[in-house]
Design an enzyme around this catalytic site. Sequence first.
Site, PDB file in Angstrom:
ATOM      1  N   CYS A  70       0.865  -1.183   0.000  1.00  0.00           N
ATOM      2  CA  CYS A  70       0.000   0.000   0.000  1.00  0.00           C
ATOM      3  C   CYS A  70       0.898   1.228   0.000  1.00  0.00           C
ATOM      4  CB  CYS A  70      -0.891  -0.019   1.240  1.00  0.00           C
ATOM      5  SG  CYS A  70      -1.906   1.461   1.474  1.00  0.00           S
ATOM      6  N   CYS A 177      -0.535   3.748  -7.076  1.00  0.00           N
ATOM      7  CA  CYS A 177      -1.406   3.156  -6.064  1.00  0.00           C
ATOM      8  C   CYS A 177      -1.559   1.692  -6.425  1.00  0.00           C
ATOM      9  CB  CYS A 177      -2.769   3.853  -6.039  1.00  0.00           C
ATOM     10  SG  CYS A 177      -4.018   3.043  -4.999  1.00  0.00           S
TER      11      CYS A 177
END
Length: 261
Positions: A70, A177
Amino acid sequence: MKIALMDSGIGLLAAAAAVRNLRPDADLVLSSDPDSMPWGPRTPEDVTRRALAVCEAAAAHRPDALIIACNTASVHALPAVRARLEPAIPVIGTVPAIKPAASGGGPLAIWATPATTGSPYQRGLIRDFAAGAEVTEVPCPGLADAVQWADEEGIDRAVAAAAALTPPGVRAIVLGCTHYELVAERIRAAVQRPGAAPLVLHGSAGAVAAQALRRIGERPPAVPGARGSLTVILSGRTESLPQAALTYAEGRSLQAVSRVG
């Protein structure tokens, strides 16, 4: 061998699939916190607190390494997680693949969440690794959430909006992302110009998977045909892969080639 991965949501699927490809026999622990998504708008302190909880849920399964799959958690929580878990459990963070994208030459774009776009963190990576390149930062509001919930119309809208902000001469896109890697080909189709050189997409999944195996060190080779187990933790609860995860090739492959943990 057991490797844990954490994320706010299903963005960890890409890195998990990369680990499974490298070591089909590895047991995987996927820990996320979909109940509190999105993390992007939260304060750094809140992200750190939630990331620590997700990582500790994974650490309870005693993995040999933990991947923070992440970008937001890596930016805000990586030092705190390492302080809590290392040296017992090596912790591998995720960094946008700006350096390899810049080394390819030509203009590049960085697709990222609005919170990351223009942030000191991302600007620092550009300064350190792409100072001589033409870089466009492209905010992608709503894209991670749409991917998380497999919202097809939402994905189309968010990708189209980001593509409209991407200069036509761009030759490479950094997927800043981890959720975006699950829709990489849709991003490519939206940005690729007819007659232009093939667009190159740069994700982080393969690199963090390989780094996790390096951190673990030498291990016996995988037994041919061996299949590792899959344990899924959603906001602290042991569950199966959510239905949204199975709309993506990475989620389906993990379910198909894993034993239930």
